[in-house]
Design a protein around this motif. Structure first.
Motif, PDB file in Angstrom:
ATOM      1  N   MET A   1      -3.909  11.907 -20.068  1.00  0.00           N
ATOM      2  CA  MET A   1      -3.657  10.620 -19.021  1.00  0.00           C
ATOM      3  C   MET A   1      -4.599   9.617 -19.490  1.00  0.00           C
ATOM      4  N   SER A   2      -3.768   8.549 -19.102  1.00  0.00           N
ATOM      5  CA  SER A   2      -4.334   7.380 -19.655  1.00  0.00           C
ATOM      6  C   SER A   2      -5.282   6.792 -18.502  1.00  0.00           C
ATOM      7  N   ARG A   3      -6.154   6.042 -19.012  1.00  0.00           N
ATOM      8  CA  ARG A   3      -7.094   5.353 -17.838  1.00  0.00           C
ATOM      9  C   ARG A   3      -7.112   4.100 -18.221  1.00  0.00           C
ATOM     10  N   CYS A   4      -7.117   3.184 -17.398  1.00  0.00           N
ATOM     11  CA  CYS A   4      -7.162   1.509 -17.601  1.00  0.00           C
ATOM     12  C   CYS A   4      -7.375   0.703 -16.341  1.00  0.00           C
ATOM     13  N   HIS A   5      -7.747  -0.583 -16.615  1.00  0.00           N
ATOM     14  CA  HIS A   5      -7.961  -1.547 -15.715  1.00  0.00           C
ATOM     15  C   HIS A   5      -7.160  -2.558 -15.719  1.00  0.00           C
ATOM     16  N   PHE A   6      -6.487  -2.908 -14.561  1.00  0.00           N
ATOM     17  CA  PHE A   6      -5.720  -4.182 -14.552  1.00  0.00           C
ATOM     18  C   PHE A   6      -6.137  -5.266 -13.638  1.00  0.00           C
ATOM     19  N   LEU A   7      -6.202  -6.444 -14.208  1.00  0.00           N
ATOM     20  CA  LEU A   7      -6.537  -7.601 -13.185  1.00  0.00           C
ATOM     21  C   LEU A   7      -5.187  -8.398 -13.047  1.00  0.00           C
ATOM     22  N   TYR A   8      -4.610  -8.424 -11.630  1.00  0.00           N
ATOM     23  CA  TYR A   8      -3.441  -9.054 -11.244  1.00  0.00           C
ATOM     24  C   TYR A   8      -3.964 -10.176 -10.373  1.00  0.00           C
ATOM     25  N   ILE A   9      -3.426 -11.452 -11.152  1.00  0.00           N
ATOM     26  CA  ILE A   9      -3.504 -12.733 -10.289  1.00  0.00           C
ATOM     27  C   ILE A   9      -2.523 -13.392  -9.921  1.00  0.00           C
ATOM     28  N   ASP A  10      -2.037 -13.463  -8.626  1.00  0.00           N
ATOM     29  CA  ASP A  10      -0.781 -13.925  -7.988  1.00  0.00           C
ATOM     30  C   ASP A  10      -1.537 -14.335  -6.758  1.00  0.00           C
ATOM     31  N   ASP A  11      -0.996 -15.378  -6.316  1.00  0.00           N
ATOM     32  CA  ASP A  11      -1.535 -16.144  -4.980  1.00  0.00           C
ATOM     33  C   ASP A  11      -0.522 -15.586  -3.937  1.00  0.00           C
ATOM     34  N   ASP A  12       0.296 -14.662  -3.889  1.00  0.00           N
ATOM     35  CA  ASP A  12       1.193 -14.147  -3.122  1.00  0.00           C
ATOM     36  C   ASP A  12       0.738 -12.615  -2.546  1.00  0.00           C
ATOM     37  N   PRO A  13      -0.072 -12.392  -1.519  1.00  0.00           N
ATOM     38  CA  PRO A  13      -0.393 -11.010  -1.026  1.00  0.00           C
ATOM     39  C   PRO A  13       0.493 -10.018  -0.932  1.00  0.00           C
ATOM     40  N   GLU A  14       1.661 -10.302  -0.638  1.00  0.00           N
ATOM     41  CA  GLU A  14       2.920  -9.416  -0.633  1.00  0.00           C
ATOM     42  C   GLU A  14       3.082  -8.823  -2.023  1.00  0.00           C
ATOM     43  N   GLU A  15       2.801  -9.667  -3.143  1.00  0.00           N
ATOM     44  CA  GLU A  15       3.071  -9.191  -4.483  1.00  0.00           C
ATOM     45  C   GLU A  15       2.010  -8.160  -4.844  1.00  0.00           C
ATOM     46  N   HIS A  16       0.856  -8.373  -4.261  1.00  0.00           N
ATOM     47  CA  HIS A  16      -0.072  -7.724  -4.668  1.00  0.00           C
ATOM     48  C   HIS A  16       0.129  -6.001  -3.946  1.00  0.00           C
ATOM     49  N   GLU A  17       0.506  -6.045  -2.595  1.00  0.00           N
ATOM     50  CA  GLU A  17       1.116  -5.048  -2.091  1.00  0.00           C
ATOM     51  C   GLU A  17       2.222  -4.070  -2.838  1.00  0.00           C
ATOM     52  N   ILE A  18       3.154  -4.883  -3.207  1.00  0.00           N
ATOM     53  CA  ILE A  18       4.231  -4.373  -3.950  1.00  0.00           C
ATOM     54  C   ILE A  18       3.824  -3.811  -5.251  1.00  0.00           C
ATOM     55  N   PHE A  19       2.849  -4.470  -6.005  1.00  0.00           N
ATOM     56  CA  PHE A  19       2.368  -3.948  -7.269  1.00  0.00           C
ATOM     57  C   PHE A  19       1.554  -2.562  -7.088  1.00  0.00           C
ATOM     58  N   GLN A  20       0.604  -2.478  -6.103  1.00  0.00           N
ATOM     59  CA  GLN A  20      -0.291  -1.638  -5.673  1.00  0.00           C
ATOM     60  C   GLN A  20       0.673  -0.275  -5.496  1.00  0.00           C
ATOM     61  N   MET A  21       1.716  -0.566  -4.566  1.00  0.00           N
ATOM     62  CA  MET A  21       2.641   0.705  -4.332  1.00  0.00           C
ATOM     63  C   MET A  21       3.260   1.203  -5.653  1.00  0.00           C
ATOM     64  N   ALA A  22       3.738   0.335  -6.412  1.00  0.00           N
ATOM     65  CA  ALA A  22       4.219   0.841  -7.706  1.00  0.00           C
ATOM     66  C   ALA A  22       3.156   1.678  -8.519  1.00  0.00           C
ATOM     67  N   ILE A  23       1.924   1.179  -8.631  1.00  0.00           N
ATOM     68  CA  ILE A  23       1.073   1.866  -9.251  1.00  0.00           C
ATOM     69  C   ILE A  23       0.484   3.201  -8.808  1.00  0.00           C
TER      70      ILE A  23
END
Length: 135
Positions: free
Chosen positions: A1-23
């Motif tokens: 299993m891989s372990r990593c840390h992403f930093l996602y910079i986007d001014d749209d909170p909805e994009e954060h939610e979509i990204f978190q859902m995919a992850i």
């Protein structure tokens, strides 16, 4: 299993939610920090470096944001020796070839247009994990 840390910079909170859902459904252990404010994100990176904190394995960067564009953020990151080794993926709604070429010249690892389906984003997460683990 891989372990990593992403930093996602986007001014749209909805994009954060979509990204978190995919992850959340991904098989790898992925920590994601989402930042809406570019200045806050850069300040946090600098503090983490100075305090010996955990730097991200990968930065995912939106291109069109207020205060500083993705171009400016990318230039800032790639001109700073502390962060040059962190791959940056420009993740945007843009389909502009000139913007893609500019990002690649500025040091982006990849230029990816945001998919319109969550299943495609989940597939992209695999690609992001590979990049993060190969640095």
């Amino acid at each position: 299993m891989s372990r990593c840390h992403f930093l996602y910079i986007d001014d749209d909170p909805e994009e954060h939610e979509i990204f978190q859902m995919a992850i959340s459904g991904h098989s790898s252990e992925i920590a994601v920090s989402c930042e809406s404010d570019v200045v806050d994100a850069l300040t946090k990176l600098k503090k983490d470096f100075e305090n010996g904190g955990c730097l991200p394995d990968l930065i995912i960067l939106d291109l069109n944001m207020p205060l500083m564009s993705g171009f400016e953020v990318l230039t800032t990151l790639k001109c700073d020796k502390r962060f040059q080794g962190i791959p940056v993926i420009v993740y945007t709604t843009s389909y502009d070839l000139a913007e893609e070429q500019r990002c690649m010249q500025l040091g982006a690892h990849s230029f990816i247009t945001k998919p319109n389906e969550i299943s495609k984003l989940i597939s992209l997460i695999n690609h992001f994990v590979e990049i993060a683990n190969s640095k």
